[in-house]
Scaffold this motif. Structure first.
Motif, PDB file in Angstrom:
ATOM      1  N   PRO A  31      -8.474   7.804 -58.789  1.00  0.00           N
ATOM      2  CA  PRO A  31      -7.336   7.885 -58.127  1.00  0.00           C
ATOM      3  C   PRO A  31      -7.493   8.304 -56.779  1.00  0.00           C
ATOM      4  CG  PRO A  31      -7.276   9.101 -59.936  1.00  0.00           C
ATOM      5  CD  PRO A  31      -8.864   8.603 -59.904  1.00  0.00           C
ATOM      6  N   ARG A  32      -6.547   8.402 -55.926  1.00  0.00           N
ATOM      7  CA  ARG A  32      -6.685   9.131 -54.598  1.00  0.00           C
ATOM      8  C   ARG A  32      -5.655  10.518 -54.709  1.00  0.00           C
ATOM      9  NH1 ARG A  32      -5.146   3.940 -52.408  1.00  0.00           N
ATOM     10  NH2 ARG A  32      -7.106   2.786 -51.464  1.00  0.00           N
ATOM     11  N   TYR A  33      -6.062  11.562 -54.187  1.00  0.00           N
ATOM     12  CA  TYR A  33      -5.401  12.677 -54.294  1.00  0.00           C
ATOM     13  C   TYR A  33      -4.879  13.284 -52.980  1.00  0.00           C
ATOM     14  CZ  TYR A  33      -7.874  12.722 -58.927  1.00  0.00           C
ATOM     15  OH  TYR A  33      -8.272  12.454 -60.153  1.00  0.00           O
ATOM     16  N   LEU A  34      -3.778  13.734 -53.142  1.00  0.00           N
ATOM     17  CA  LEU A  34      -3.267  14.467 -51.979  1.00  0.00           C
ATOM     18  C   LEU A  34      -2.724  15.916 -52.383  1.00  0.00           C
ATOM     19  CD1 LEU A  34      -1.077  11.779 -50.106  1.00  0.00           C
ATOM     20  CD2 LEU A  34      -3.295  12.592 -49.483  1.00  0.00           C
ATOM     21  N   THR A  35      -2.962  17.024 -51.619  1.00  0.00           N
ATOM     22  CA  THR A  35      -2.614  18.422 -51.990  1.00  0.00           C
ATOM     23  C   THR A  35      -1.680  18.837 -51.164  1.00  0.00           C
ATOM     24  OG1 THR A  35      -5.087  18.474 -53.080  1.00  0.00           O
ATOM     25  CG2 THR A  35      -3.699  20.656 -52.839  1.00  0.00           C
ATOM     26  N   ILE A  36      -0.547  19.338 -51.854  1.00  0.00           N
ATOM     27  CA  ILE A  36       0.585  19.640 -50.858  1.00  0.00           C
ATOM     28  C   ILE A  36       0.657  21.328 -51.022  1.00  0.00           C
ATOM     29  CG2 ILE A  36       2.878  19.564 -50.472  1.00  0.00           C
ATOM     30  CD1 ILE A  36       2.927  16.602 -51.283  1.00  0.00           C
ATOM     31  N   VAL A  37       0.738  21.832 -49.906  1.00  0.00           N
ATOM     32  CA  VAL A  37       1.064  23.362 -49.923  1.00  0.00           C
ATOM     33  C   VAL A  37       2.563  23.345 -49.622  1.00  0.00           C
ATOM     34  CG1 VAL A  37       0.797  25.857 -48.984  1.00  0.00           C
ATOM     35  CG2 VAL A  37      -1.239  24.124 -49.490  1.00  0.00           C
ATOM     36  N   PRO A  38       3.586  23.513 -50.297  1.00  0.00           N
ATOM     37  CA  PRO A  38       4.914  23.423 -50.040  1.00  0.00           C
ATOM     38  C   PRO A  38       5.544  24.121 -48.474  1.00  0.00           C
ATOM     39  CG  PRO A  38       4.945  23.785 -52.324  1.00  0.00           C
ATOM     40  CD  PRO A  38       3.720  23.993 -51.599  1.00  0.00           C
ATOM     41  N   ALA A  39       6.092  23.396 -47.573  1.00  0.00           N
ATOM     42  CA  ALA A  39       6.308  24.151 -46.359  1.00  0.00           C
ATOM     43  C   ALA A  39       7.718  23.573 -45.933  1.00  0.00           C
ATOM     44  CB  ALA A  39       5.394  23.846 -45.291  1.00  0.00           C
ATOM     45  N   PRO A  40       8.467  24.274 -44.987  1.00  0.00           N
ATOM     46  CA  PRO A  40       9.849  23.758 -44.581  1.00  0.00           C
ATOM     47  C   PRO A  40       9.552  22.217 -43.851  1.00  0.00           C
ATOM     48  CG  PRO A  40       9.245  25.764 -43.744  1.00  0.00           C
ATOM     49  CD  PRO A  40       8.072  25.378 -44.298  1.00  0.00           C
ATOM     50  N   PHE A  41      10.658  21.410 -44.185  1.00  0.00           N
ATOM     51  CA  PHE A  41      10.853  20.080 -43.559  1.00  0.00           C
ATOM     52  C   PHE A  41      10.813  20.278 -41.964  1.00  0.00           C
ATOM     53  CE2 PHE A  41      12.992  16.438 -42.067  1.00  0.00           C
ATOM     54  CZ  PHE A  41      12.470  15.500 -43.012  1.00  0.00           C
ATOM     55  N   ARG A  42      10.062  19.371 -41.375  1.00  0.00           N
ATOM     56  CA  ARG A  42       9.822  19.516 -39.845  1.00  0.00           C
ATOM     57  C   ARG A  42       9.883  18.220 -39.412  1.00  0.00           C
ATOM     58  NH1 ARG A  42       5.455  19.198 -36.583  1.00  0.00           N
ATOM     59  NH2 ARG A  42       4.011  18.739 -38.447  1.00  0.00           N
TER      60      ARG A  42
END
Length: 258
Positions: free
Chosen positions: A242-253
């Motif tokens: 698979p391809r992976y993307l790691t997200i650190v939650p942050a405010p919508f911008r």
């Protein structure tokens, strides 16, 4: 006024699209607009923005038509309203307004971060500013997940048949538990199910399938220090890496530059 494509104080990725606009149309863009990709959790009940997204640059036009060109597919142009538009422009088929826009999306469709939603938002921002259209930014979650990450897993599986989503109402404030409960209430693709089982077995707090056609992606909530181990377990459990993307939650911008 200095062309946006030549302003050194602007991030390189935001200058690239107006540069492509100038190269294609022989004139500078009036503005450039950015919108993030959105991770739709629990059937859209929770929306989390990502740093990857869509950028559009362009100018207004007086004939009321909306012309769209893709950096990635320059020969597949769309002029709206029209009965025939290329697949990449389908998410904005309902948009209208007098503008010519160069578009760039750095998310593959079906990867789990709603590339179409990002493009639709960026185009909406451009039309708002260029043509005076009203536009409301989508509501997104303010998640407080210290030390945790959302791991988006693009299984790279693409299927033509739609993936049905069964109704689900969260009955817990524990996001990990809610994700797993949501997954068990759905009819996941075997590849999505394999990702979820491998993630949970390797210590993830929760995991679920994502609905992002034509793909069959999944998402995992995991402690930051366990991300490498969870990735290894998932990769071992599936046939296609698979391809992976790691997200650190942050405010919508979003961004708009003119």
């Amino acid at each position: 006024m200095t062309d946006i494509a030549d302003r050194p104080e602007i991030a390189p990725e935001l200058r690239l699209v107006p540069h492509a606009f100038r190269r294609t149309f022989g004139r500078p863009a009036e503005g450039v607009w950015y919108a993030p990709g959105v991770l739709n959790l629990l059937g859209g009940a929770v929306k989390v923005p990502a740093k990857w997204g869509a950028i559009v640059a362009g100018d207004r036009r007086d004939d009321g038509k909306l012309e769209l060109v893709s950096v990635n597919r320059p020969t597949e142009r769309a002029v709206l309203p029209s009965g025939e538009i290329p697949a990449w422009a389908a998410p904005v088929a309902g948009s209208s307004g007098g503008a010519t826009l160069m578009c760039s999306v750095d998310l593959p469709q079906g990867s789990g971060l709603s590339a179409g939603e990002a493009l639709r938002t960026a185009v909406g921002l451009a039309l708002r500013d260029l043509a005076g259209n009203a536009y409301e930014e989508p509501e997104t979650a303010e998640l407080d997940l210290p030390g945790q990450r959302l791991l988006v897993v693009d299984t790279r599986i693409r299927r033509q048949e739609p993936q049905e989503e069964r109704p689900y109402t969260p009955d817990t404030e524990d996001l990990g538990a809610a994700l797993t409960a949501y997954h068990r209430a759905q009819d996941p693709d075997p590849e999505q199910d394999a990702v979820v089982r491998a993630a949970l077995a390797s210590g993830a707090r929760g995991a679920s399938m994502l609905v992002d056609p034509p793909g069959r992606p999944a998402v995992v909530l995991v402690d930051a220090d366990l991300v490498p181990a969870v990735k290894r377990a998932i990769t071992k459990a599936v046939e296609i890496p698979p391809r992976y993307l790691t997200i650190v939650p942050a405010p919508f911008r979003t961004e708009a530059l003119r």
